[in-house]
Enzyme design. Structure first.
Site, PDB file in Angstrom:
ATOM      1  N   TRP A 144       0.834  -1.209   0.000  1.00  0.00           N
ATOM      2  CA  TRP A 144       0.000   0.000   0.000  1.00  0.00           C
ATOM      3  C   TRP A 144       0.870   1.260   0.000  1.00  0.00           C
ATOM      4  CZ3 TRP A 144      -0.108   4.035   3.468  1.00  0.00           C
ATOM      5  CH2 TRP A 144      -1.145   4.944   3.327  1.00  0.00           C
ATOM      6  N   HIS A 145       2.032   1.173   0.680  1.00  0.00           N
ATOM      7  CA  HIS A 145       2.885   2.357   0.792  1.00  0.00           C
ATOM      8  C   HIS A 145       3.472   2.777  -0.547  1.00  0.00           C
ATOM      9  CE1 HIS A 145       2.642   1.310   5.036  1.00  0.00           C
ATOM     10  NE2 HIS A 145       2.959   2.564   5.274  1.00  0.00           N
ATOM     11  N   GLY A 146       3.611   1.851  -1.448  1.00  0.00           N
ATOM     12  CA  GLY A 146       4.167   2.229  -2.737  1.00  0.00           C
ATOM     13  C   GLY A 146       4.474   1.016  -3.568  1.00  0.00           C
ATOM     14  N   PHE A 187       2.743   8.570  -0.718  1.00  0.00           N
ATOM     15  CA  PHE A 187       1.999   7.314  -0.741  1.00  0.00           C
ATOM     16  C   PHE A 187       0.558   7.570  -1.157  1.00  0.00           C
ATOM     17  CE2 PHE A 187       5.097   6.328   2.864  1.00  0.00           C
ATOM     18  CZ  PHE A 187       6.074   5.980   1.966  1.00  0.00           C
TER      19      PHE A 187
END
Lengths: 470, 335
Positions: free
Chosen positions: A325-327, A470
């Site tokens: 999800w962060h990247g 993000f």
């Protein structure tokens, strides 16, 4: 427009002043308009995407309600799945397409296929991970009948776009924020004053602590081979402090800003570096995301209800996807995987008969220190720009020599002390912001120290917030 | 529910202002505060570090050459010092050219940064044609206001010119912003973006321009010719700059000399336009009570070899060598 800029505070002041002069319906429309304007300052091209994200939540939610009212559960489910797929599809296209295309091309090249430079060149819309998650939580909550869908497009638009939380959260739950959008807000001076103090603490965390830590941490990560063991260790410690204060500072600024409009946003951090164990850490770190993942991923996967093996699998899957999800990058995936592993090991330990001795020292000091050390070490994989830098950093930490780096200890110690100032005050007083109920003399003294440090740091427009990417 | 009051915050705010305004005016207390070491533009940071290092190792600098990137690329201190040494004069020169600055910004930077690090006998300010007609003042400079140069000046500018003036009377405002990452000050160099420099402290500009010219000449600036009409108009901000320079020179007790900087002949529509520029610059400098020197004459074709130029006003190393030699030879008698 950065939250730590003079422009932002001017914008906040003007919008708040206008807002409180309007009636309820106009307040909502006004907030939607200024939130869209705020987003347009970042990149106006994605305003359409924002409206689309609202539409794929608003209309399916109404359809779900209608289908449920007619007793057609299958149709309701179809609408929910359609909306979630559309949301995730949007996220996949804008955030992960390049990542998967690159991965596919690399795989193709490995097996001798043609992998000439093919890229989609899609730009990542700022805040997309946050407002898409808002949409999903809204539709799923409506489907699960935890929430009545709103009949006003503007209310859902406000829930998604409310500018204090638009760019980097907290990821508000529809059940908590949407009713605030639907009901008239009352002007309360206490809220405004609380918000101002939250903003002060947020600025202190961001400008004084996080940005000072970044000055050194960034250097070690830019070229680890130039630094020795002491410097690399300081750099890693400082990055751990930086990312926490950067994001917690942002969250304080967001919550404080929301208070100016009479809204309450979810608390996103609860002193995570004082956590007793890794499971406790995840209850205190980025609470809005970890609880979202728990409720919309871990539990739907079966949670801990389907046996030990499945529980561990669910934990690993949730944390790894949380990393992703962060990247769109393998280092985030690996970071999530490591945290998933720690959680599994912790649960194994909890279920085993083997128990470490417990006493107050271990509980109050050793355990938090161990958790902090583990989290800090794992940030290395999160922060490193490449596998090569990770390898260089790890090698340097083990064998980088000590000569000439001791003078890093002084600024590192000062930054740690500054980091502890708001955290210890909050822990000891058990109040957030810790100014609540403080004697005026002490409140003045704390505010004075923070303001003096803010001026001495004086670099308000400098470092962008880490989580904005993000 | 326990209530919060704004009074402690307002009191703390007042105390903070008083602390800074009083503390920074008392030298002994000001020394206790973290030393302002602003995030300069990399080029500025580089020049300033080099100047500090030269002063530290070799003593005071006699001649400070100031101006924009044309000074940075066209003036070679070593060549000038060699010429003077051959004539029996041991004078030191420092190239303090700062890219992209207009004359008023140059005076501003000289006052704020360069003269605080060096105590020269002479400041030589080079001005080229386009800079004379520039409308940019230091107070309205995007270079200064957008954070490329110095954040303490930026902090005020964002609020408008009036507030900018007000903040410059405030010690706290000056200190604020100049203190970025103050805690890490001992760990120089702070600016990770500082360009590598050669033995003379030059960054890659010269090389880049030469290389760009070879591989992609179209990327370089096309000559927008300076005409007689253009040179006959107002020199609006140059007048302001030279007035400030005179005041600064008087205050600091330094000689301040204005010198026209030659450019590629293609940059000028005709020789008369260049002569007009030189003539007007001389008149203006003298009107403001500053010295004027023109070792290169008014001949537009004094530097007409193509190999001397990287573009239309930045010189190649060979051109800089030639210009510096001519300047030092012609000007030595005046120094």
């Amino acid at each position: 427009m950065q939250f730590n800029s003079l422009h932002y505070f001017g914008f906040l002041l003007v919008t708040a002043l206008v807002y409180w002069r309007l009636n309820f319906r106009h307040q909502n429309l006004f907030l939607v308009a200024v939130s869209y304007a705020f987003y347009a300052v970042w990149d106006w091209r994605f305003l359409g995407l924002m409206v689309f994200a609202t539409a794929i939540g608003f209309y399916p939610a109404l359809a779900i309600k209608k289908a449920q009212a007619n007793g057609n559960a299958l149709l309701a489910k179809r609408w929910m799945v359609t909306s979630v797929v559309a949301s995730l599809g949007t996220l996949a296209v804008f955030k992960y397409a390049n990542f998967f295309v690159d991965g596919f091309m690399a795989l193709l090249a490995r097996f001798g296929g043609s992998a000439d430079s093919f890229t989609l060149g899609i730009v990542l819309p700022v805040g997309i991970s946050f407002y898409i998650f808002h949409t999903i939580s809204y539709v799923v909550d409506v489907y699960q009948e935890k929430l009545e869908p709103t009949n006003f497009f503007s209310e859902l638009a406000l829930f998604l776009a409310f500018y204090p939380q638009l760019i980097a959260g907290p990821i508000a739950r529809a059940g908590s924020l949407l009713p605030q959008c639907s009901n008239p807000r009352t002007y309360r001076q206490d809220d405004i004053v609380t918000g101002i103090y939250q903003i002060l603490v947020g600025l202190f965390r961001k400008v004084v602590v996080a940005d000072s830590a970044a000055a050194l941490a960034d250097r070690t990560f830019s070229n680890p081979t130039q630094y020795n063991q002491v410097q690399l260790l300081c750099g890693l410690l400082l990055y751990s402090i930086q990312i926490y204060n950067d994001f917690a500072g942002y969250s304080d600024l967001a919550r404080g800003s929301a208070k100016m409009f009479g809204f309450s946003l979810i608390k996103n951090f609860d002193l995570p570096y004082f956590a007793q164990n890794i499971s406790d850490f995840w209850k205190k770190w980025h609470i809005s995301l970890s609880s979202w993942l728990r409720d919309y991923l871990y539990i739907p996967l079966g949670g801990s209800r389907k046996g030990k093996f499945r529980t561990y699998f669910n934990l690993m899957a949730t944390m790894t996807l949380g990393g992703l999800w962060h990247g769109a990058s393998w280092n985030f995936v690996f970071w999530g995987f490591l945290h998933g592993s720690y959680l599994c090991l912790y649960h194994l330990y909890k279920e085993s008969s083997f128990k470490l001795p417990t006493n107050r020292f271990l509980q109050e000091f050793a355990s938090p220190l161990l958790v902090f050390g583990l989290a800090t070490f794992t940030w290395l994989f999160f922060r490193s720009p490449s596998e090569q830098v990770t390898a260089q950093y790890l090698k340097g930490l083990v064998s980088g020599g000590l000569a000439g780096g001791v003078y890093w200890l002084v600024p590192t110690a000062i930054i740690i002390a500054l980091h502890l100032l708001p955290d210890l005050a909050q822990k000891l007083r058990n109040k957030d912001p810790f100014f609540i109920g403080l004697k005026p003399t002490w409140a003045t003294a704390f505010a004075f120290v923070m303001l003096v440090c803010l001026v001495a740091s004086g670099d308000l427009p400098s470092q962008p917030f880490i989580y904005f990417q993000f | 529910m326990e209530q919060l009051s704004l009074k402690p915050l307002i009191l703390a705010l007042g105390l903070t202002v008083v602390t800074y305004e009083v503390g920074l005016r008392v030298p002994a207390l000001a020394k206790l505060a973290p030393k302002p070491k602003p995030f300069y533009d990399a080029g500025v940071s580089d020049r300033l570090s080099k100047l500090e290092s030269v002063v530290k190792s070799g003593g005071p600098v006699d001649v400070l050459a100031v101006g924009s990137s044309v000074v940075r690329t066209n003036i070679l201190p070593k060549t000038m010092m060699q010429v003077w040494s051959g004539q029996g004069t041991n004078s030191s020169v420092f190239n303090a050219g700062l890219s992209a600055l207009q004359p008023d910004e140059v005076v501003f930077m000289t006052e704020k940064l360069l003269l605080t690090s060096a105590n020269p006998k002479v400041v030589v300010q080079f001005v080229r044609g386009e800079e004379a007609v520039s409308e940019v003042t230091a107070e309205k400079s995007s270079t200064l206001s957008k954070g490329r140069i110095e954040r303490s000046w930026q902090a005020g500018q964002e609020l408008g010119d009036n507030v900018w003036k007000l903040t410059h009377s405030s010690k706290m405002a000056e200190y604020y912003g100049a203190m970025s990452n103050a805690l890490a000050v001992p760990l120089k160099p702070l600016n990770g973006l500082t360009f590598p420099t050669d033995a003379e402290g030059f960054g890659p500009t010269r090389v880049l321009l030469s290389e760009t010219r070879k591989i992609a000449p179209s990327l370089l600036e096309q000559p927008e010719c300076n005409t007689r009409e253009r040179m006959s108009g107002a020199f609006p901000t140059l007048e302001i700059a030279l007035s400030k320079a005179k005041a600064l020179a008087t205050k600091r007790g330094v000689r301040w000399v204005i010198v026209p900087m030659p450019e590629h002949p293609s940059k000028w529509k005709d020789p008369e336009a260049f002569a007009d520029f030189v003539g007007r610059l001389e008149a203006l400098a003298k009107d403001k009570g500053l010295e004027f020197a023109n070792p290169f004459g008014t001949d537009l074709y004094a530097f007409d070899k193509e190999e001397w130029w990287s573009d239309y006003h930045h010189m190649s190393p060979a051109g800089a060598e030639e210009l510096s030699r001519r300047f030092a030879s012609a000007w030595s008698s005046k120094y």
